[in-house]
Design a protein around this motif. Structure first.
Motif, PDB file in Angstrom:
ATOM      1  N   PRO A 188       0.803  -1.231   0.000  1.00  0.00           N
ATOM      2  CA  PRO A 188       0.000   0.000   0.000  1.00  0.00           C
ATOM      3  C   PRO A 188       0.834   1.280   0.000  1.00  0.00           C
ATOM      4  N   ALA A 189       2.074   1.202   0.500  1.00  0.00           N
ATOM      5  CA  ALA A 189       2.930   2.393   0.563  1.00  0.00           C
ATOM      6  C   ALA A 189       3.620   2.695  -0.751  1.00  0.00           C
ATOM      7  N   ALA A 190       3.690   1.707  -1.646  1.00  0.00           N
ATOM      8  CA  ALA A 190       4.439   1.862  -2.895  1.00  0.00           C
ATOM      9  C   ALA A 190       3.870   3.008  -3.723  1.00  0.00           C
ATOM     10  N   GLY A 191       4.733   3.902  -4.125  1.00  0.00           N
ATOM     11  CA  GLY A 191       4.333   4.998  -4.994  1.00  0.00           C
ATOM     12  C   GLY A 191       3.829   6.227  -4.280  1.00  0.00           C
ATOM     13  N   ILE A 192       3.378   6.072  -3.019  1.00  0.00           N
ATOM     14  CA  ILE A 192       2.863   7.251  -2.306  1.00  0.00           C
ATOM     15  C   ILE A 192       3.685   7.580  -1.058  1.00  0.00           C
ATOM     16  N   PHE A 193       4.186   6.565  -0.351  1.00  0.00           N
ATOM     17  CA  PHE A 193       5.007   6.814   0.833  1.00  0.00           C
ATOM     18  C   PHE A 193       6.462   6.408   0.633  1.00  0.00           C
ATOM     19  N   VAL A 194       6.768   5.750  -0.449  1.00  0.00           N
ATOM     20  CA  VAL A 194       8.154   5.398  -0.754  1.00  0.00           C
ATOM     21  C   VAL A 194       8.356   5.555  -2.247  1.00  0.00           C
ATOM     22  N   GLN A 195       9.449   6.235  -2.596  1.00  0.00           N
ATOM     23  CA  GLN A 195       9.742   6.537  -3.995  1.00  0.00           C
ATOM     24  C   GLN A 195      11.099   5.947  -4.375  1.00  0.00           C
ATOM     25  N   ASN A 196      11.296   5.773  -5.661  1.00  0.00           N
ATOM     26  CA  ASN A 196      12.609   5.383  -6.212  1.00  0.00           C
ATOM     27  C   ASN A 196      13.175   4.120  -5.578  1.00  0.00           C
ATOM     28  N   SER A 197      12.315   3.159  -5.349  1.00  0.00           N
ATOM     29  CA  SER A 197      12.761   1.875  -4.802  1.00  0.00           C
ATOM     30  C   SER A 197      12.749   0.825  -5.910  1.00  0.00           C
ATOM     31  N   TRP A 198      13.675  -0.125  -5.817  1.00  0.00           N
ATOM     32  CA  TRP A 198      13.660  -1.203  -6.822  1.00  0.00           C
ATOM     33  C   TRP A 198      12.483  -2.151  -6.578  1.00  0.00           C
ATOM     34  N   LEU A 199      11.895  -2.092  -5.384  1.00  0.00           N
ATOM     35  CA  LEU A 199      10.749  -2.956  -5.089  1.00  0.00           C
ATOM     36  C   LEU A 199       9.478  -2.304  -5.640  1.00  0.00           C
ATOM     37  N   SER A 200       9.197  -2.589  -6.882  1.00  0.00           N
ATOM     38  CA  SER A 200       8.028  -2.020  -7.548  1.00  0.00           C
ATOM     39  C   SER A 200       6.784  -2.847  -7.214  1.00  0.00           C
ATOM     40  N   GLU A 201       5.625  -2.332  -7.617  1.00  0.00           N
ATOM     41  CA  GLU A 201       4.383  -3.068  -7.393  1.00  0.00           C
ATOM     42  C   GLU A 201       4.402  -4.402  -8.130  1.00  0.00           C
ATOM     43  N   GLY A 202       5.045  -4.426  -9.303  1.00  0.00           N
ATOM     44  CA  GLY A 202       5.147  -5.673 -10.060  1.00  0.00           C
ATOM     45  C   GLY A 202       5.964  -6.718  -9.333  1.00  0.00           C
ATOM     46  N   ILE A 203       7.046  -6.293  -8.684  1.00  0.00           N
ATOM     47  CA  ILE A 203       7.886  -7.245  -7.951  1.00  0.00           C
ATOM     48  C   ILE A 203       7.144  -7.775  -6.724  1.00  0.00           C
ATOM     49  N   TYR A 204       6.387  -6.901  -6.047  1.00  0.00           N
ATOM     50  CA  TYR A 204       5.555  -7.386  -4.934  1.00  0.00           C
ATOM     51  C   TYR A 204       4.676  -8.545  -5.402  1.00  0.00           C
ATOM     52  N   LYS A 205       4.003  -8.346  -6.528  1.00  0.00           N
ATOM     53  CA  LYS A 205       3.089  -9.380  -7.014  1.00  0.00           C
ATOM     54  C   LYS A 205       3.846 -10.649  -7.417  1.00  0.00           C
ATOM     55  N   ASP A 206       5.041 -10.466  -7.969  1.00  0.00           N
ATOM     56  CA  ASP A 206       5.862 -11.641  -8.310  1.00  0.00           C
ATOM     57  C   ASP A 206       6.173 -12.442  -7.048  1.00  0.00           C
ATOM     58  N   VAL A 207       6.509 -11.737  -5.971  1.00  0.00           N
ATOM     59  CA  VAL A 207       6.818 -12.415  -4.707  1.00  0.00           C
ATOM     60  C   VAL A 207       5.590 -13.162  -4.190  1.00  0.00           C
ATOM     61  N   PHE A 208       4.431 -12.506  -4.194  1.00  0.00           N
ATOM     62  CA  PHE A 208       3.215 -13.168  -3.709  1.00  0.00           C
ATOM     63  C   PHE A 208       2.910 -14.425  -4.525  1.00  0.00           C
ATOM     64  N   ASN A 209       3.132 -14.348  -5.825  1.00  0.00           N
ATOM     65  CA  ASN A 209       2.826 -15.491  -6.698  1.00  0.00           C
ATOM     66  C   ASN A 209       3.770 -16.662  -6.478  1.00  0.00           C
ATOM     67  N   LEU A 210       4.909 -16.420  -5.833  1.00  0.00           N
ATOM     68  CA  LEU A 210       5.840 -17.510  -5.557  1.00  0.00           C
ATOM     69  C   LEU A 210       5.280 -18.470  -4.507  1.00  0.00           C
TER      70      LEU A 210
END
Length: 485
Positions: free
Chosen positions: A79-101
């Protein structure tokens, strides 16, 4: 939870909620005479179903393939991605990749968090994954159930192995292994990509961003919705889902602060949100000192204590930025908080609530992520909580002000200014004391502006007395500035 109802929990992995799925769930709950739902500390949904409609509700959910939580929800900082944290390599797409593992929901609590944010607690899980500065490599912190002690995995682990390492760790911890034994057992039984942990995890100072109301980011808005009593009217949430579906807003986000966030709201659609907030009387501008609390799920006693202390905060006009508070009535080990109100066991029985006593604790160095709790006051009454906690807040700011940050800044800037002036070197004619200015050059002798002294032609002469370049000497500019006029 009402007296004649049963609470069911629905997990939303990482706090991500599909509006279509939520709408279907809410309609089913409405058929079972439910009127409100709540969000839990681990980003799950809690529904109170009247006992007389419980079996019918379960059957309807089964027919719609809606399952109830049998394990703790996997929590994340998505929920913090893009609004409370910027310029991180942990993008929303990577979060979803992790969940799908993960092929199935773990039995232990798993946290997936970005190290650059302070919105989602990092160590409230048993298996805590936190990003490192190396792309796709993670720190791993283990915490045994019922304990506050953290064990740091000796390596950084690659993203693709998060699920299998989590499963192996869980297997060994549930079998009674210590974290150190679990590490050795995983190393012997599992092959995974890792790299040396060459530095400790460096976390930003805690502050809870204001997560309520309309907030602009990029060309859109995000909306945070908090409820003082934790209850979200089902009719209101149905309209939230309808707006999302109509405006193609694909996701909602549950937070660990029992609130809801909607991202990517187009400015054209803001009137729709204003309409339903007004229609249902939803306030989205509570004071910040009310938003930074963690209260156990399904705990009315905890909410009563929270309201009591907040009323005192309002009266005392106290500042709480940089702090967060937790109320521990049932004494869970993983509740997040810088300041902790812990209810003592009532040896006189529940009927004598006026005899109830509370301990006030705080984390070492007021570090919200610290596992070490220090006692501030013990066995205080409910009426004493407000004054003591206000005093503790003041002590926090006194500690932070012990070092004069403003004076340090002024001194540092002065030092940098002097250092810059003293270090600048110029070339001066020893005959007439003329200084060659490389920013200007010497147009009369064909020397362009920006020409360094060391690049002057061999036949160059002083612009005033024509002395050769060999008669120039390098001096510090500060010595020239110090000379009397």
């Amino acid at each position: 939870m009402t007296k004649h109802s049963h609470t069911l929990s629905v997990n939303f992995t990482g706090g991500i909620i599909s509006p279509g799925f939520l709408l279907e769930l809410l309609e089913t709950a409405t058929d079972a005479q439910a009127t409100h739902v709540r969000f839990g500390l681990r980003q799950q949904l809690l529904i109170d179903i009247p006992d007389k409609h419980l079996e019918a509700f379960k059957q309807d959910c089964a027919a719609r393939q809606i399952t109830f939580a049998m394990q703790p929800n996997m929590m994340s900082a998505y929920p913090a991605a893009g609004i409370f944290v910027q310029n991180s390599w942990l993008s929303e797409g990577i979060y979803k990749d992790v969940f799908n593992l993960f092929e199935e929901m773990p039995s232990l609590k798993v946290n997936i968090c970005d190290s650059g944010q302070t919105f989602v607690p990092l160590f409230t899980g048993h298996i805590n994954w936190i990003t490192s500065s190396y792309t796709h490599y993670w720190y791993l912190y283990l915490r045994l159930p019922g304990s506050q002690q953290l064990y740091v995995w000796p390596e950084l682990i690659y993203t693709n192995h998060i699920a299998e390492v989590s499963k192996a760790v869980e297997t060994f911890l549930l079998a009674g292994y210590s974290p150190e034994q679990a590490y050795a057992a995983v190393k012997d039984s599992l092959s995974y990509i890792s790299r040396a942990k060459d530095r400790d995890l460096d976390l930003p100072a805690f502050h809870l961003p204001y997560y309520e109301g309309f907030n602009k980011y990029d060309n859109n808005y995000w909306l945070g919705i908090y409820r003082r009593d934790e209850d979200f009217p089902i009719d209101f949430l149905k309209e939230v889902c309808t707006i999302c579906l109509e405006t193609r807003t694909g996701q909602l986000y549950a937070t660990p602060w029992k609130s809801l966030i909607i991202k990517n709201i187009d400015a054209r659609h803001r009137p729709l949100w204003d309409y339903i907030l007004g229609k249902h009387g939803i306030n989205v501008r509570h004071a910040a000192n009310e938003l930074n609390w963690q209260v156990e799920d399904n705990c009315e006693d905890g909410l009563i204590l929270k309201r009591h202390v907040i009323r005192y905060f309002d009266t005392a006009d106290v500042r709480t930025y940089g702090l967060c508070f937790s109320v521990r009535v049932r004494h869970p080990a993983s509740l997040f908080g810088t300041v902790v109100i812990r209810r003592q066991e009532n040896k006189y029985g529940s009927k004598l609530k006026y005899m109830q006593r509370y301990d006030i604790l705080y984390t070492a160095d007021y570090n919200a992520n610290s596992a070490q709790l220090l006692v501030y006051r013990e066995a205080v009454t409910k009426e004493q909580l407000g004054p003591y906690i206000v005093a503790l807040c003041k002590a926090f700011y006194e500690q932070r002000s012990a070092a004069n940050v403003l004076q340090h800044y002024v001194t540092e800037q002065a030092s940098l200014t002097v250092h810059t002036v003293e270090e600048k070197q110029v070339y001066q004619c020893t005959t007439c004391l003329t200084v060659y200015d490389e920013t200007v050059g010497d147009a009369e002798q064909g020397v362009a502006a920006g020409t360094p002294f060391t690049s002057l032609p061999a036949d160059y002469g002083c612009s005033i007395c024509a002395a050769p370049v060999s008669d120039f000497t390098m001096v510090r500019e500060a010595t020239l500035l110090a000379q009397p006029a």
